[in-house]
Enzyme design. Structure first.
Site, short mmCIF file in Angstrom:
data_model
loop_
_atom_site.label_atom_id
_atom_site.label_comp_id
_atom_site.label_asym_id
_atom_site.label_seq_id
_atom_site.Cartn_x
_atom_site.Cartn_y
_atom_site.Cartn_z
N HIS A 101 0.31 4.69 4.07
CA HIS A 101 -0.33 5.37 2.95
C HIS A 101 0.16 6.81 2.85
CE1 HIS A 101 -4.08 2.50 3.10
NE2 HIS A 101 -2.92 1.86 2.96
N SER A 120 0.80 -1.22 0.00
CA SER A 120 0.00 0.00 0.00
C SER A 120 0.84 1.27 0.00
CB SER A 120 -0.95 0.01 1.20
OG SER A 120 -1.84 -1.09 1.14
#
Length: 270
Positions: free
Chosen positions: A225, A173
């Site tokens: 993220h 991610s």
């Protein structure tokens, strides 16, 4: 009246106002003259000059993007077929913050090839297959590899700094959000064009949805993220700034691997 005229005109059709511009040379072009490119659009001259190169890379399979997908998929299938092996892979190669702080720095990289479930790997690999190849073909595989590595490292570093000391995370991610960051930066740089504005709206919508996910799914490592996105955005701005320069490819690669080296140094010093 001439002083009020702020809308540029197509350089080939002076009677046509336009808000489009070539993303290679910045000349204004109308809809009849513009040629879509993997990233942005080209005027007829730039499209003709780069046409053979663009056609060649479109046949390319984007080796870095496809290679990451292949390795991640193989590791995931191995874990399904041999659960005991899968557990060992998580134990030794997942990002366990306490282990990273104890010296297992490699976990920040290896964790990017492990995924916690079908939905997890499906979203990450879909995003990589959708956003990776066009960017890799435009920037070159060497530069793309540097950006992917830098985003992965910065995402892991952010999770190490902002997450729980005993936190555990797996997944690509951080690197995926690096791609989102790079595309957002490119859209911001091209916001004076219709295509750039549409791309920016698309990226903001995608980011908004992903920003809300940690509220609904608390297990999501939002720190990774954020770190990956900031790294990708920074590199995307650099790539846009050197666009059209003679050594653009070299500068793109140098910026990506330079940021990756700084992130790795910060990781070792933590």
């Amino acid at each position: 009246m001439e002083a009020e005229r702020t809308i540029p005109v197509c350089y080939r059709h002076p009677d046509r106002e336009t808000r489009l511009a070539c993303t290679h040379c910045d000349r204004p072009v109308c809809w009849d003259c513009v040629t879509p490119a993997p990233v942005g659009q080209r005027c007829p001259e730039c499209a003709r000059d780069t046409g053979p190169r663009i056609r060649a890379v479109r046949r390319d399979t984007a080796p870095v993007s496809m290679g990451v997908i292949g390795v991640a998929a193989a590791v995931f299938v191995l874990g399904l077929l041999a659960p005991a092996v899968g557990r060992e892979l998580f134990l030794w190669f997942g990002q366990h913050n306490a282990s990273v702080l104890a010296g297992d720095s490699y976990r920040v990289v290896t964790a990017g090839f492990l995924h916690a479930g079908f939905t997890h790997i499906l979203f990450n690999m879909w995003a990589l297959s959708a956003f990776g190849p066009p960017l890799e073909r435009e920037a070159g595989s060497t530069a793309f590899g540097g950006m992917y590595l830098a985003s992965l490292l910065c995402g892991g570093l952010a999770y190490l700094w902002l997450g729980e000391p005993g936190g555990f995370a797996v997944g690509a991610s951080g690197a995926i959000f690096g791609l989102f960051g790079a595309w957002t930066a490119i859209a911001v740089a091209n916001r004076h064009t219709v295509m750039g504005q549409a791309q920016l709206r698309q990226m903001l919508m995608l980011l908004g949805i992903n920003a809300a996910l940690p509220i609904l799914v608390p297990q999501i490592a939002w720190q990774a993220h954020l770190g990956g996105f900031l790294a990708g955005f920074l590199l995307g701005m650099v790539w846009s700034a050197v666009r059209g320069q003679e050594r653009a490819t070299v500068l793109r690669a140098a910026s990506g691997y330079g940021l990756a080296a700084l992130a790795w140094l910060a990781l070792l010093l933590t």
